[in-house]
Design a protein around this motif. Structure first.
Motif, short mmCIF file in Angstrom:
data_model
loop_
_atom_site.label_atom_id
_atom_site.label_comp_id
_atom_site.label_asym_id
_atom_site.label_seq_id
_atom_site.Cartn_x
_atom_site.Cartn_y
_atom_site.Cartn_z
N LEU A 152 0.82 -1.21 0.00
CA LEU A 152 0.00 0.00 0.00
C LEU A 152 0.85 1.26 0.00
O LEU A 152 0.55 2.24 -0.70
CB LEU A 152 -0.93 -0.01 1.21
N SER A 153 1.94 1.24 0.76
CA SER A 153 2.77 2.45 0.86
C SER A 153 3.44 2.81 -0.46
O SER A 153 3.75 3.97 -0.70
CB SER A 153 3.81 2.30 1.97
N VAL A 154 3.66 1.83 -1.33
CA VAL A 154 4.20 2.14 -2.66
C VAL A 154 3.21 3.02 -3.41
O VAL A 154 3.58 4.04 -4.02
CB VAL A 154 4.50 0.85 -3.45
N VAL A 155 1.93 2.67 -3.33
CA VAL A 155 0.89 3.43 -4.02
C VAL A 155 0.73 4.82 -3.40
O VAL A 155 0.68 5.82 -4.11
CB VAL A 155 -0.44 2.66 -4.01
N THR A 156 0.64 4.88 -2.07
CA THR A 156 0.43 6.19 -1.43
C THR A 156 1.63 7.09 -1.66
O THR A 156 1.48 8.29 -1.91
CB THR A 156 0.14 6.04 0.08
N ARG A 157 2.81 6.53 -1.60
CA ARG A 157 4.05 7.29 -1.84
C ARG A 157 4.04 7.86 -3.26
O ARG A 157 4.37 9.03 -3.48
CB ARG A 157 5.21 6.33 -1.65
N ALA A 158 3.65 7.05 -4.22
CA ALA A 158 3.61 7.51 -5.62
C ALA A 158 2.58 8.61 -5.79
O ALA A 158 2.86 9.65 -6.41
CB ALA A 158 3.30 6.33 -6.54
N LEU A 159 1.37 8.41 -5.23
CA LEU A 159 0.32 9.42 -5.38
C LEU A 159 0.71 10.75 -4.75
O LEU A 159 0.49 11.82 -5.33
CB LEU A 159 -0.98 8.93 -4.73
N LEU A 160 1.29 10.69 -3.56
CA LEU A 160 1.57 11.93 -2.81
C LEU A 160 2.82 12.66 -3.28
O LEU A 160 2.99 13.83 -2.97
CB LEU A 160 1.65 11.63 -1.32
N THR A 161 3.69 11.98 -4.01
CA THR A 161 4.89 12.66 -4.52
C THR A 161 4.84 12.89 -6.02
O THR A 161 5.77 13.46 -6.59
CB THR A 161 6.16 11.84 -4.18
N GLY A 162 3.76 12.43 -6.66
CA GLY A 162 3.64 12.61 -8.11
C GLY A 162 4.59 11.72 -8.89
O GLY A 162 4.94 12.02 -10.03
N THR A 163 5.00 10.60 -8.30
CA THR A 163 5.89 9.65 -8.97
C THR A 163 5.04 8.60 -9.69
O THR A 163 4.13 8.04 -9.08
CB THR A 163 6.82 8.97 -7.95
N PRO A 164 5.30 8.34 -10.96
CA PRO A 164 4.51 7.33 -11.67
C PRO A 164 4.59 5.97 -10.97
O PRO A 164 5.60 5.64 -10.33
CB PRO A 164 5.16 7.27 -13.06
N VAL A 165 3.52 5.19 -11.11
CA VAL A 165 3.47 3.86 -10.50
C VAL A 165 2.79 2.89 -11.45
O VAL A 165 1.82 3.22 -12.11
CB VAL A 165 2.75 3.89 -9.13
N GLU A 166 3.35 1.70 -11.53
CA GLU A 166 2.74 0.58 -12.25
C GLU A 166 2.29 -0.42 -11.19
O GLU A 166 3.05 -0.74 -10.27
CB GLU A 166 3.78 -0.06 -13.18
N VAL A 167 1.06 -0.90 -11.32
CA VAL A 167 0.50 -1.80 -10.30
C VAL A 167 0.22 -3.17 -10.92
O VAL A 167 -0.46 -3.26 -11.95
CB VAL A 167 -0.80 -1.22 -9.70
N HIS A 168 0.75 -4.19 -10.28
CA HIS A 168 0.45 -5.57 -10.68
C HIS A 168 -0.57 -6.14 -9.70
O HIS A 168 -0.56 -5.82 -8.52
CB HIS A 168 1.71 -6.43 -10.65
N ASP A 169 -1.43 -7.03 -10.19
CA ASP A 169 -2.44 -7.66 -9.34
C ASP A 169 -1.83 -8.58 -8.30
O ASP A 169 -2.42 -8.83 -7.25
CB ASP A 169 -3.45 -8.44 -10.18
N ARG A 170 -0.66 -9.11 -8.60
CA ARG A 170 0.01 -10.03 -7.67
C ARG A 170 1.48 -10.09 -8.07
O ARG A 170 1.87 -9.62 -9.14
CB ARG A 170 -0.61 -11.42 -7.72
N PHE A 171 2.28 -10.70 -7.20
CA PHE A 171 3.70 -10.87 -7.52
C PHE A 171 3.86 -12.02 -8.49
O PHE A 171 3.49 -13.16 -8.22
CB PHE A 171 4.52 -11.14 -6.25
N ASP A 172 4.41 -11.72 -9.64
CA ASP A 172 4.75 -12.72 -10.64
C ASP A 172 6.20 -12.43 -11.03
O ASP A 172 6.48 -11.37 -11.61
CB ASP A 172 3.83 -12.60 -11.85
N PRO A 173 7.14 -13.33 -10.72
CA PRO A 173 8.55 -13.01 -10.94
C PRO A 173 8.90 -12.65 -12.38
O PRO A 173 9.72 -11.77 -12.62
CB PRO A 173 9.29 -14.26 -10.47
N THR A 174 8.27 -13.30 -13.33
CA THR A 174 8.55 -12.99 -14.74
C THR A 174 8.10 -11.57 -15.07
O THR A 174 8.84 -10.80 -15.70
CB THR A 174 7.87 -14.02 -15.66
N ARG A 175 6.88 -11.22 -14.65
CA ARG A 175 6.39 -9.86 -14.92
C ARG A 175 7.22 -8.81 -14.21
O ARG A 175 7.48 -7.72 -14.75
CB ARG A 175 4.93 -9.72 -14.48
N VAL A 176 7.64 -9.09 -12.98
CA VAL A 176 8.46 -8.13 -12.24
C VAL A 176 9.81 -7.97 -12.92
O VAL A 176 10.30 -6.85 -13.10
CB VAL A 176 8.60 -8.55 -10.76
#
Length: 198
Positions: free
Chosen positions: A112-136
């Protein structure tokens, strides 16, 4: 009247829903979509989703329940903002050049803090539905910052491709890539408060 809005904490839709709720003056209860239907309903009831909250409340985050029944931790906008700014400052995040990847569960403070940090600092964020090592691993070509736990780090093929990996959730592995920053925090602190021992 500000109220507590329960949102399924999954994907980019959660980010949009969080921002809409905050814009309306409401607080958000992130609900883990992996929970069975009955458990999600019980969580919403126990943490009083839909009821009035105090002005300035931003989030009610369920603890892991490691010492008993999960409790709702209230985080204010001021607390979430302070956490986002402190972490971004400590890591040297530049919204013009950096990009966060959120791949940990968004119902828990580490993801959650990755998302809030991105929103509050204006830093772009990509969100995955779950951890998938290949996608990461693949995302390292377009993202520069990621938060992981030790088991997830161990499943990546080329973790060195990220600029910075924020590593938390448990004791770090004895051997780790040089681009990792070990963090310690808790739900009550809104995310990490210690980074590489400082």
């Amino acid at each position: 009247m500000a109220r507590l809005v329960a949102l399924d904490a999954a994907g980019a839709g959660f980010v949009d829903g969080l921002q809409r709720a905050w814009d309306a003056g409401d607080a958000v209860l992130p609900v883990d979509p992996r929970l069975p239907t009955e458990a999600r309903a019980a969580l919403r009831q126990a943490l009083r989703a839909g009821e009035e909250v105090e002005p300035g409340d931003a989030l009610v985050v369920a603890t892991s329940g490691s010492t008993g029944t999960p409790k709702g931790v209230v985080l204010t906008h001021d607390a979430v903002r302070a956490s986002a700014q402190a972490t971004s400052s400590r890591l040297g995040v530049d919204p013009a050049t950096h990009h966060w990847l959120a791949c940990l569960p968004l119902a828990h403070v580490g993801g959650l803090s990755v998302v809030t940090r991105a929103l509050l600092t204006g830093t772009p964020v990509e969100v995955h539905d779950r951890f998938d090592p290949t996608r990461v691993d693949d995302a390292a070509t377009s993202t520069t910052l990621v938060s992981l736990v030790g088991t997830a780090l161990g499943r990546l093929r080329r973790p060195e491709r990220f600029h910075t990996i924020v590593l938390g959730g448990s004791a770090p592995p004895s051997v780790r890539p040089t681009n990792t920053v070990v963090t310690y925090g808790m739900t009550e602190s809104g995310s990490g408060v210690v980074y590489d021992g400082h």
